[in-house]
Design a protein around this motif. Structure first.
Motif, PDB file in Angstrom:
ATOM      1  N   ALA A  89       0.833  -1.205   0.000  1.00  0.00           N
ATOM      2  CA  ALA A  89       0.000   0.000   0.000  1.00  0.00           C
ATOM      3  C   ALA A  89       0.868   1.256   0.000  1.00  0.00           C
ATOM      4  O   ALA A  89       0.568   2.218  -0.722  1.00  0.00           O
ATOM      5  CB  ALA A  89      -0.933  -0.002   1.205  1.00  0.00           C
ATOM      6  N   GLU A  90       1.929   1.262   0.779  1.00  0.00           N
ATOM      7  CA  GLU A  90       2.820   2.421   0.834  1.00  0.00           C
ATOM      8  C   GLU A  90       3.490   2.645  -0.519  1.00  0.00           C
ATOM      9  O   GLU A  90       3.596   3.784  -0.986  1.00  0.00           O
ATOM     10  CB  GLU A  90       3.869   2.231   1.929  1.00  0.00           C
ATOM     11  N   ILE A  91       3.926   1.570  -1.145  1.00  0.00           N
ATOM     12  CA  ILE A  91       4.551   1.665  -2.469  1.00  0.00           C
ATOM     13  C   ILE A  91       3.556   2.243  -3.473  1.00  0.00           C
ATOM     14  O   ILE A  91       3.904   3.122  -4.270  1.00  0.00           O
ATOM     15  CB  ILE A  91       5.089   0.288  -2.906  1.00  0.00           C
ATOM     16  N   GLU A  92       2.328   1.784  -3.436  1.00  0.00           N
ATOM     17  CA  GLU A  92       1.305   2.291  -4.359  1.00  0.00           C
ATOM     18  C   GLU A  92       1.002   3.768  -4.106  1.00  0.00           C
ATOM     19  O   GLU A  92       0.830   4.533  -5.052  1.00  0.00           O
ATOM     20  CB  GLU A  92       0.029   1.453  -4.279  1.00  0.00           C
ATOM     21  N   LEU A  93       0.936   4.159  -2.837  1.00  0.00           N
ATOM     22  CA  LEU A  93       0.706   5.577  -2.516  1.00  0.00           C
ATOM     23  C   LEU A  93       1.827   6.458  -3.059  1.00  0.00           C
ATOM     24  O   LEU A  93       1.569   7.538  -3.612  1.00  0.00           O
ATOM     25  CB  LEU A  93       0.591   5.772  -1.001  1.00  0.00           C
ATOM     26  N   ILE A  94       3.052   6.004  -2.916  1.00  0.00           N
ATOM     27  CA  ILE A  94       4.192   6.764  -3.421  1.00  0.00           C
ATOM     28  C   ILE A  94       4.113   6.881  -4.938  1.00  0.00           C
ATOM     29  O   ILE A  94       4.303   7.967  -5.502  1.00  0.00           O
ATOM     30  CB  ILE A  94       5.529   6.116  -2.981  1.00  0.00           C
ATOM     31  N   LYS A  95       3.800   5.775  -5.610  1.00  0.00           N
ATOM     32  CA  LYS A  95       3.684   5.798  -7.073  1.00  0.00           C
ATOM     33  C   LYS A  95       2.605   6.772  -7.523  1.00  0.00           C
ATOM     34  O   LYS A  95       2.796   7.521  -8.477  1.00  0.00           O
ATOM     35  CB  LYS A  95       3.379   4.400  -7.605  1.00  0.00           C
ATOM     36  N   GLU A  96       1.463   6.734  -6.841  1.00  0.00           N
ATOM     37  CA  GLU A  96       0.363   7.638  -7.194  1.00  0.00           C
ATOM     38  C   GLU A  96       0.739   9.102  -6.997  1.00  0.00           C
ATOM     39  O   GLU A  96       0.427   9.945  -7.828  1.00  0.00           O
ATOM     40  CB  GLU A  96      -0.902   7.299  -6.410  1.00  0.00           C
TER      41      GLU A  96
END
Length: 56
Positions: free
Chosen positions: A40-47
């Motif tokens: 989830a953290e990785i996805e938030l950063i990507k977004e």
């Protein structure tokens, strides 16, 4: 500091954080981090990177 410099610094910070999580993914899970939280953290950063770079 101009808005452009602040934006560039934030993007650099996000890239650094993303690289850290990706490089240390298995080690972090091995020491007790939850995979779902890391994902989830990785996805938030990507977004956020997409939004800041104008592709989101």
């Amino acid at each position: 500091m101009t808005d452009e410099e602040v934006l560039k610094a934030r993007i650099e910070e996000l890239i650094e954080n993303l690289n850290y999580y990706l490089r240390n993914y298995n080690r972090l899970i091995g020491i007790g981090f939850r995979q779902s939280v890391l994902d989830a953290e990785i996805e938030l950063i990507k977004e956020e990177l997409k939004k800041l770079s104008g592709n989101g």
